[in-house]
Structure formats: C-alpha cells, structure tokens
Design a protein around this motif. Structure first.
Motif, PDB file in Angstrom:
ATOM      1  N   ASP A 282      26.081  24.816   2.861  1.00  0.00           N
ATOM      2  CA  ASP A 282      25.791  25.381   4.175  1.00  0.00           C
ATOM      3  C   ASP A 282      25.152  24.333   5.082  1.00  0.00           C
ATOM      4  O   ASP A 282      24.140  23.710   4.719  1.00  0.00           O
ATOM      5  CB  ASP A 282      24.838  26.573   4.053  1.00  0.00           C
ATOM      6  N   GLY A 283      25.708  24.168   6.266  1.00  0.00           N
ATOM      7  CA  GLY A 283      25.161  23.209   7.208  1.00  0.00           C
ATOM      8  C   GLY A 283      23.790  23.590   7.729  1.00  0.00           C
ATOM      9  O   GLY A 283      23.010  22.732   8.157  1.00  0.00           O
ATOM     10  N   GLN A 284      23.464  24.889   7.686  1.00  0.00           N
ATOM     11  CA  GLN A 284      22.184  25.346   8.219  1.00  0.00           C
ATOM     12  C   GLN A 284      20.994  24.832   7.416  1.00  0.00           C
ATOM     13  O   GLN A 284      19.879  24.740   7.939  1.00  0.00           O
ATOM     14  CB  GLN A 284      22.133  26.875   8.247  1.00  0.00           C
TER      15      GLN A 284
ATOM     16  N   GLN B 141      30.050  20.334   4.120  1.00  0.00           N
ATOM     17  CA  GLN B 141      28.876  20.722   4.904  1.00  0.00           C
ATOM     18  C   GLN B 141      29.104  20.430   6.388  1.00  0.00           C
ATOM     19  O   GLN B 141      28.736  21.227   7.246  1.00  0.00           O
ATOM     20  CB  GLN B 141      27.633  19.997   4.397  1.00  0.00           C
ATOM     21  N   THR B 142      29.733  19.296   6.683  1.00  0.00           N
ATOM     22  CA  THR B 142      30.027  18.944   8.071  1.00  0.00           C
ATOM     23  C   THR B 142      31.000  19.924   8.702  1.00  0.00           C
ATOM     24  O   THR B 142      30.802  20.389   9.838  1.00  0.00           O
ATOM     25  CB  THR B 142      30.604  17.516   8.152  1.00  0.00           C
ATOM     26  N   LEU B 143      32.076  20.259   7.982  1.00  0.00           N
ATOM     27  CA  LEU B 143      33.055  21.208   8.503  1.00  0.00           C
ATOM     28  C   LEU B 143      32.417  22.584   8.731  1.00  0.00           C
ATOM     29  O   LEU B 143      32.667  23.239   9.756  1.00  0.00           O
ATOM     30  CB  LEU B 143      34.235  21.331   7.535  1.00  0.00           C
TER      31      LEU B 143
ATOM     32  N   VAL C  61      31.625  24.798  12.598  1.00  0.00           N
ATOM     33  CA  VAL C  61      31.933  26.188  12.925  1.00  0.00           C
ATOM     34  C   VAL C  61      30.662  27.008  13.122  1.00  0.00           C
ATOM     35  O   VAL C  61      30.453  27.618  14.180  1.00  0.00           O
ATOM     36  CB  VAL C  61      32.813  26.820  11.822  1.00  0.00           C
ATOM     37  N   ALA C  62      29.798  27.017  12.115  1.00  0.00           N
ATOM     38  CA  ALA C  62      28.623  27.897  12.152  1.00  0.00           C
ATOM     39  C   ALA C  62      27.553  27.403  13.118  1.00  0.00           C
ATOM     40  O   ALA C  62      26.854  28.215  13.736  1.00  0.00           O
ATOM     41  CB  ALA C  62      28.030  28.022  10.746  1.00  0.00           C
ATOM     42  N   GLY C  63      27.419  26.086  13.249  1.00  0.00           N
ATOM     43  CA  GLY C  63      26.363  25.543  14.089  1.00  0.00           C
ATOM     44  C   GLY C  63      26.812  25.194  15.490  1.00  0.00           C
ATOM     45  O   GLY C  63      26.111  25.475  16.464  1.00  0.00           O
ATOM     46  N   ASN C  64      27.993  24.600  15.607  1.00  0.00           N
ATOM     47  CA  ASN C  64      28.468  24.141  16.908  1.00  0.00           C
ATOM     48  C   ASN C  64      29.426  25.110  17.586  1.00  0.00           C
ATOM     49  O   ASN C  64      29.905  24.842  18.684  1.00  0.00           O
ATOM     50  CB  ASN C  64      29.134  22.763  16.767  1.00  0.00           C
ATOM     51  N   GLY C  65      29.701  26.212  16.914  1.00  0.00           N
ATOM     52  CA  GLY C  65      30.473  27.281  17.541  1.00  0.00           C
ATOM     53  C   GLY C  65      31.937  26.993  17.761  1.00  0.00           C
ATOM     54  O   GLY C  65      32.583  27.622  18.595  1.00  0.00           O
ATOM     55  N   ARG C  66      32.495  26.074  16.990  1.00  0.00           N
ATOM     56  CA  ARG C  66      33.910  25.752  17.149  1.00  0.00           C
ATOM     57  C   ARG C  66      34.768  26.706  16.321  1.00  0.00           C
ATOM     58  O   ARG C  66      34.293  27.336  15.382  1.00  0.00           O
ATOM     59  CB  ARG C  66      34.179  24.305  16.734  1.00  0.00           C
TER      60      ARG C  66
END
Length: 287
Positions: free
Chosen positions: A203-205, A258-260, A264-269
C-alpha cells in the motif's frame, strides 16, 4: 473517481474472449487492468470487471464465470484450500503447494507469481504507537482494550484475519471493532476515528502517511505474492496467455507495485491509465 475502469484496445469481435475478474481494492484494480490491457493488445477480446471479494472471485472462476483473476498464494493456501501455514514454509513452498492443489482440486492453472509480497499488515500512526509502546502484533493483542480497530468485514471472518490472529496471539479484545469499506481504512486512521487498521505490504499510503507497520512476531501470515489464476481450458487452447501473464508478473516488484498503487489511491489517477502507462514503459505493449 472511476478508478476501476478498463480500456478496450486491440481485441476484435472474432478474437478469443477472456473474462477477467479481481477483488475490489486498489491493487487488484491495477492488476485487473494490467491483465485486460495486455491481453487485449495481444489479440484477445479481454473484458475486465471486478468480481467482489476473495470467495466471490474463487467461486466465479471455479464455476466458469470468469477465466482469470489475480490471487495471493497465501490466501489460496489458507482460504480456498483450507490448508494450514507453517512458519517454516517459504514463498516457493507455498506457491508449489498451491499450484499442485489447484490443478488437482479445481482444474485451475496457477501461473508465475510476482516478486512482491502483499502480506496483510497491521498499521498505526507513529504517535499512537509511541504513546502505548506498541511495536509488534503481540503488543496489539494485549493492549487491544485501549484501541478502536478498523478493518473490512471480510477480515473479521477470514482464517487469516481476526479469528486466526486471536487463535495464534490470544487477546485482540478491542474496545471496538469497526467494519469499513476498504477505501476508508487509511482515511479513518489519519482522521483519528480508528487507532489501528489492516493494510497490505504494498500500500502506498504506508510510506505516504508515515505509518508504523507492526512486526508479525509470531509469523502468523504466510507469503502473499500475487499469481494469475487461469482456467486450464484457456491455457490449453491459448498457451500464449500464460506466456504473456508470466512476463507481466516478472516485471512487478514491491517498489513498482507500491508506486502503481499510490498513483491511483494517492494521486487520484485512473487504474486503466496507470496500467497502460506501465505496460508501455515496460515494452509489453506498443506505445
């Protein structure tokens, strides 16, 4: 924000159809879109749609309602095969056990796993962990009465979830257990509505929010690399499906996943946009 959308690409109306499922959280949306775009651009008529939780995806592929979905080998071992995990088992042994059993019991092929291990983790804010002197899962098990635990409904019922943790560690008698949508777990802990939550190792968070991952000091959780589960009939008819998905798995390590996920989850893409960009960068599809 429609993070699960899938793109149509090179598949034609007379191309072999491949139905793809996934679970309903960010990493699975990314993986589902990666599978869909890669296969679609390789001449298949690929169609991706999330199928729900672990049990829903498993039943869908066993019943022939989907042809492929990404599953974690630890989940396959414990949840779908009902086997026990011994802490002496390494990732390779878990994988080979799952692969053989899936062939024998379900007629399903387990393709090559990714390099990342998306194990369950318990996380807290640094401030709360320091306040209570918590660094391990054992600490949580004994201090649960002071904490509000937020997780998914599925985790409260799974053998590799709360019931298994209670059996292995004892305790886990939280002040309150709150069942939340997977997308609300990290916001809940950031906003102080819950004190500890479940996450996944990729998880990137975790790094973005500077959260503490508690040590699984009794080695409760098995390895959780992701492997494509495919109906054997599909592999028999189209062996190139295995080749394509194996190439994809080989391209994804922990930092990459984690980057991918964070894109999505962090940068809203959009998950399909992130997936296509990655496949092009890796040379797996044309740009």
């Amino acid at each position: 924000m429609a993070v699960i959308s899938a793109c149509s690409g090179g598949g034609s109306s007379d191309a072999p159809k491949i139905r793809i499922g996934s679970k309903d959280f960010t990493e699975q949306y990314v993986l589902g879109n990666l599978y869909e775009i890669l296969l679609d651009e390789s001449g298949f008529d690929a169609d991706y749609k999330p199928a729900g939780g672990s049990s829903e995806n498993h039943q869908a592929i066993v019943n022939g309602e989907i042809d492929v979905y990404p599953e974690y080998t630890g989940t396959a071992l414990l949840t779908h095969l009902g086997m026990e995990f011994d802490s002496s088992m390494g990732a390779d042994e878990v994988y080979s056990t799952v692969k053989d059993a899936y062939t024998e019991e379900f007629g399903l092929a387990v393709l090559e796993p990714t390099d990342f291990n998306n194990t369950y983790v318990l996380v807290m804010t640094q401030a709360k962990a320091d306040e209570l002197g918590i660094t391990t899962v054992s600490d949580i098990s004994t201090k649960g009465g002071e904490l509000v635990f937020g997780t998914t409904q599925e985790f409260t019922e799974r053998d590799d979830g709360l019931p298994g943790l209670k059996e292995t560690y004892g305790g886990f008698n939280f002040k309150e257990v709150v069942a939340l949508d997977p997308g609300l777990l990290y916001s809940g802990i950031e906003e102080g509505e819950i004190d500890v939550t479940t996450g996944f190792g990729t998880d990137g968070q975790i790094s973005a929010f500077d959260l503490v991952v508690l040590e699984d000091d009794k080695s409760f959780w098995p390895p959780y690399p992701a492997a494509p589960i495919v109906r054997q009939e599909i592999i028999d008819e189209h062996p190139e499906v295995a080749d394509l998905l194996n190439q994809l798995s080989a391209a994804i390590d922990a930092d990459t996943m984690q980057t991918l996920n964070w894109e999505v989850a962090g940068n809203g893409r959009e998950a399909d946009e992130v997936a296509r960009e990655f496949l092009e960068a890796q040379g797996l599809i044309g740009g």
